[in-house]
Enzyme design. Sequence first.
Site, mmCIF file in Angstrom:
data_model
loop_
_atom_site.group_PDB
_atom_site.id
_atom_site.type_symbol
_atom_site.label_atom_id
_atom_site.label_comp_id
_atom_site.label_asym_id
_atom_site.label_seq_id
_atom_site.Cartn_x
_atom_site.Cartn_y
_atom_site.Cartn_z
ATOM 1 N N ASP A 13 3.737 -5.602 9.277
ATOM 2 C CA ASP A 13 3.285 -5.542 10.677
ATOM 3 C C ASP A 13 4.428 -5.575 11.676
ATOM 4 O OD1 ASP A 13 0.698 -5.535 9.671
ATOM 5 O OD2 ASP A 13 0.526 -7.714 9.768
ATOM 6 N N GLY A 15 5.644 -3.038 13.082
ATOM 7 C CA GLY A 15 5.525 -1.908 14.004
ATOM 8 C C GLY A 15 5.972 -0.613 13.325
ATOM 9 N N LYS A 16 5.819 -0.566 12.001
ATOM 10 C CA LYS A 16 6.249 0.629 11.249
ATOM 11 C C LYS A 16 5.485 1.868 11.705
ATOM 12 C CE LYS A 16 5.159 -1.432 7.391
ATOM 13 N NZ LYS A 16 4.839 -2.770 7.931
ATOM 14 N N ALA A 39 -2.368 -1.718 3.885
ATOM 15 C CA ALA A 39 -1.550 -1.388 5.054
ATOM 16 C C ALA A 39 -2.454 -1.130 6.260
ATOM 17 C CB ALA A 39 -0.717 -0.144 4.772
ATOM 18 N N GLY A 40 -1.943 -1.486 7.431
ATOM 19 C CA GLY A 40 -2.638 -1.140 8.668
ATOM 20 C C GLY A 40 -1.557 -0.748 9.653
ATOM 21 N N HIS A 41 -1.354 0.548 9.829
ATOM 22 C CA HIS A 41 -0.260 1.050 10.675
ATOM 23 C C HIS A 41 -0.850 1.591 11.972
ATOM 24 C CE1 HIS A 41 2.461 1.606 6.903
ATOM 25 N NE2 HIS A 41 2.080 0.364 7.092
ATOM 26 N N GLN A 224 3.727 -2.643 4.112
ATOM 27 C CA GLN A 224 4.040 -4.078 3.987
ATOM 28 C C GLN A 224 5.494 -4.322 4.420
ATOM 29 O OE1 GLN A 224 2.242 -2.643 0.897
ATOM 30 N NE2 GLN A 224 0.645 -2.911 2.401
ATOM 31 N N ARG A 303 -7.402 -10.830 10.830
ATOM 32 C CA ARG A 303 -7.022 -12.250 10.799
ATOM 33 C C ARG A 303 -5.885 -12.497 11.795
ATOM 34 N NH1 ARG A 303 -5.481 -12.998 4.634
ATOM 35 N NH2 ARG A 303 -4.710 -10.889 5.014
ATOM 36 N N VAL A 412 9.913 -1.244 23.238
ATOM 37 C CA VAL A 412 9.528 -2.182 24.308
ATOM 38 C C VAL A 412 8.023 -2.115 24.620
ATOM 39 C CG1 VAL A 412 11.822 -2.300 25.350
ATOM 40 C CG2 VAL A 412 10.246 -0.492 26.076
HETATM 41 P P1 GDP Z 1 2.820 -1.974 10.980
HETATM 42 O O1 GDP Z 1 1.878 -2.463 9.938
HETATM 43 O O2 GDP Z 1 4.227 -2.331 10.692
HETATM 44 O O3 GDP Z 1 2.641 -0.517 11.278
HETATM 45 O O4 GDP Z 1 2.443 -2.768 12.314
HETATM 46 P P2 GDP Z 1 0.962 -2.986 12.910
HETATM 47 O O5 GDP Z 1 0.479 -1.720 13.458
HETATM 48 O O6 GDP Z 1 0.114 -3.680 11.905
HETATM 49 O O7 GDP Z 1 1.260 -4.074 14.027
HETATM 50 C C1 GDP Z 1 2.153 -3.829 15.073
HETATM 51 C C2 GDP Z 1 1.391 -4.005 16.393
HETATM 52 O O8 GDP Z 1 2.324 -4.084 17.452
HETATM 53 C C3 GDP Z 1 0.506 -2.829 16.716
HETATM 54 O O9 GDP Z 1 -0.601 -3.288 17.456
HETATM 55 C C4 GDP Z 1 1.389 -1.948 17.595
HETATM 56 O O10 GDP Z 1 0.640 -1.124 18.474
HETATM 57 C C5 GDP Z 1 2.168 -2.980 18.352
HETATM 58 N N1 GDP Z 1 3.544 -2.600 18.711
HETATM 59 C C6 GDP Z 1 4.433 -1.840 18.026
HETATM 60 N N2 GDP Z 1 5.639 -1.826 18.649
HETATM 61 C C7 GDP Z 1 5.502 -2.605 19.736
HETATM 62 C C8 GDP Z 1 6.412 -3.014 20.765
HETATM 63 O O11 GDP Z 1 7.592 -2.684 20.788
HETATM 64 N N3 GDP Z 1 5.902 -3.852 21.733
HETATM 65 C C9 GDP Z 1 4.614 -4.268 21.750
HETATM 66 N N4 GDP Z 1 4.217 -5.068 22.718
HETATM 67 N N5 GDP Z 1 3.728 -3.903 20.784
HETATM 68 C C10 GDP Z 1 4.179 -3.093 19.793
HETATM 69 P P1 IMO Z 2 1.403 -3.358 6.739
HETATM 70 O O1 IMO Z 2 1.757 -2.088 6.015
HETATM 71 C C1 IMO Z 2 1.019 -7.685 6.586
HETATM 72 C C2 IMO Z 2 -0.333 -9.427 2.809
HETATM 73 C C3 IMO Z 2 -1.716 -10.067 2.729
HETATM 74 C C4 IMO Z 2 -1.452 -11.139 1.689
HETATM 75 C C5 IMO Z 2 -0.492 -10.454 0.729
HETATM 76 C C6 IMO Z 2 -1.165 -9.862 -0.500
HETATM 77 O O2 IMO Z 2 0.362 -3.184 7.778
HETATM 78 O O3 IMO Z 2 2.619 -4.048 7.233
HETATM 79 P P2 IMO Z 2 -2.710 -7.734 -0.908
HETATM 80 O O4 IMO Z 2 -4.025 -7.351 -0.306
HETATM 81 O O5 IMO Z 2 -1.622 -6.757 -0.701
HETATM 82 O O6 IMO Z 2 -2.832 -8.150 -2.346
HETATM 83 O O7 IMO Z 2 -2.293 -9.094 -0.123
HETATM 84 O O8 IMO Z 2 0.142 -9.415 1.458
HETATM 85 N N1 IMO Z 2 -0.328 -8.022 3.280
HETATM 86 C C7 IMO Z 2 0.138 -7.641 4.479
HETATM 87 N N2 IMO Z 2 0.603 -8.377 5.510
HETATM 88 N N3 IMO Z 2 1.025 -6.334 6.659
HETATM 89 C C8 IMO Z 2 0.584 -5.589 5.620
HETATM 90 O O9 IMO Z 2 0.705 -4.244 5.606
HETATM 91 C C9 IMO Z 2 0.073 -6.238 4.482
HETATM 92 N N4 IMO Z 2 -0.443 -5.821 3.299
HETATM 93 C C10 IMO Z 2 -0.673 -6.920 2.573
HETATM 94 O O10 IMO Z 2 -2.101 -10.604 3.965
HETATM 95 O O11 IMO Z 2 -0.763 -12.205 2.279
HETATM 96 MG MG MG Z 3 0.134 -3.565 9.783
#
Ligand code: GDP
Ligand code: IMO
Ligand code: MG
Length: 422
Positions: A13, A15-16, A39-41, A224, A303, A412
């Site tokens: 998470d 910000g990939k 994953a949740g991107h 991850q 969560r 930012v």
């Molecule tokens: P990922 O799993 O690494 O792709 O990250 P997620 O999408 O799960 O979580 C990152 C969150 O931060 C998302 O809601 C993005 O929209 C947000 N985000 C990403 N880059 C930035 C940033 O530079 N600033 C802020 N405020 N939010 C960001």
């Molecule tokens: P992205 O790609 C953050 C965490 C779960 C748990 C552990 C194992 O969005 O960054 P799993 O379901 O993989 O067996 O869970 O890994 N986890 C993540 N945490 N970002 C993720 O993906 C994750 N994918 C799994 O919360 O602690």
């Molecule tokens: Mg994510």
Amino acid sequence: MSVRIAVGAQWGDEGKGKIIDLLSSGADLVVRYQGGANAGHTVKINDKKFILHMIPSGVLNKKTVSAIGNGVVFDYESFINELTVLNNEGIDTEERLFLSPYAHVVMPYHKEIDRAFEKVRKNKIGTTFKGIGPAYQDKISRCGIRVVDILDDDYFVSVLKNNIEMKNLTFESMYGEKNKFSFDEIYKDCLDKFSIIRKYVKDVSLIIDEYLKQNKSILFEGAQGTLLDIDHGTYPYVTSSNTTSGGVCTGTGVSPTKINSVIGVMKAYTTRVGNGPFVSELFDDTGKYLSEKGHEVGATTGRPRRCGYFDALIARYSVRINGISSLALTKIDVLGGLDKIKVCVGYKYNDQILREFLPVSNVLEKCEPVYEELEGWKEDISEIRNYNELPENVKKYIGYIEKVSPVEIVSVGPERNQSIYK
Ligand code: GDP
Ligand code: IMO
Ligand code: MG
């Protein structure tokens, strides 16, 4: 031509999604190499927000081709749901999205086993319940079902029957439930859904090879983060794949000699979702501030994410394990408004101060953070697009992080254009 990997440098998470979307404008091909629908991107483009679990974030760039490599555990439910969302938004996926025939398939029983196993185990991981562990377990146990297997009906029927027999035996002995899984139900569900998927199947290693021969640019999309890696992460509180850059070669069939660079996506503070040690975790108002201002809620499970200060030991470890050559530093805007910002520079463990991260959860759980303190800033930096215009204290904070690796991109805000190339 560039062949680069974008990898999460902390616990996911970081910000990939945003950074991969940004970099994919310069990439011809974007490839996922591990993980699954855990994953949740998130990608924000103007007023639209996409959360991708299975399909690479590059798909939102119309000129980029996307592929799912063999190292991914393929969740057909998520894939079809995302296809529907994308197609409804006018994003065409025909001939620009491919799936490796050698990716293992997450079956409905994997998700049930994930849930059931978490219920009985003592050291609960807090998984996403997406069936990740059980699917990789079958892969390593050599009873998994690959995409190519579903395309060959006779073979599929025989392995699926055998797998269901085995899962039913396990379920009965562990939980006393008889005939939990039905072959007929699962078989029908798969065949219906696989009729949609069939046209996307293509050898991803060969696609990569073609792109390399034509000197085109390739970006590998990590899911991850480094500390969730099965080998290098905070075991057992990890996911079941090699999230680090090393996973790219086995997870796609590209040679290590073809890779030019690794960009580490690193949050300006630290978050973690799920259980496990987190030395610089905050339980005070600052933690709450980061959580609220950063909207730190899991994109897959909803969560709340645990929040803490930036950890320089993790950063250095991540640079070493992945061979990170530059950083995309994200969410630095969220730190604005704090008087002082702490950075963890050591772990107090009994009478010692540890200066290097070590992936041993029961040691990390006993560590106390050792901090250095930097000055904060009050300005809102989310509209700044030029590095020189950033407040001095922001530059100092970035300079501090650059002791670990050069910063290439400063993010930012969540939008594509809220990015500064340093
Ligand atoms: P990922 O799993 O690494 O792709 O990250 P997620 O999408 O799960 O979580 C990152 C969150 O931060 C998302 O809601 C993005 O929209 C947000 N985000 C990403 N880059 C930035 C940033 O530079 N600033 C802020 N405020 N939010 C960001
Ligand atoms: P992205 O790609 C953050 C965490 C779960 C748990 C552990 C194992 O969005 O960054 P799993 O379901 O993989 O067996 O869970 O890994 N986890 C993540 N945490 N970002 C993720 O993906 C994750 N994918 C799994 O919360 O602690
Ligand atoms: Mg994510």
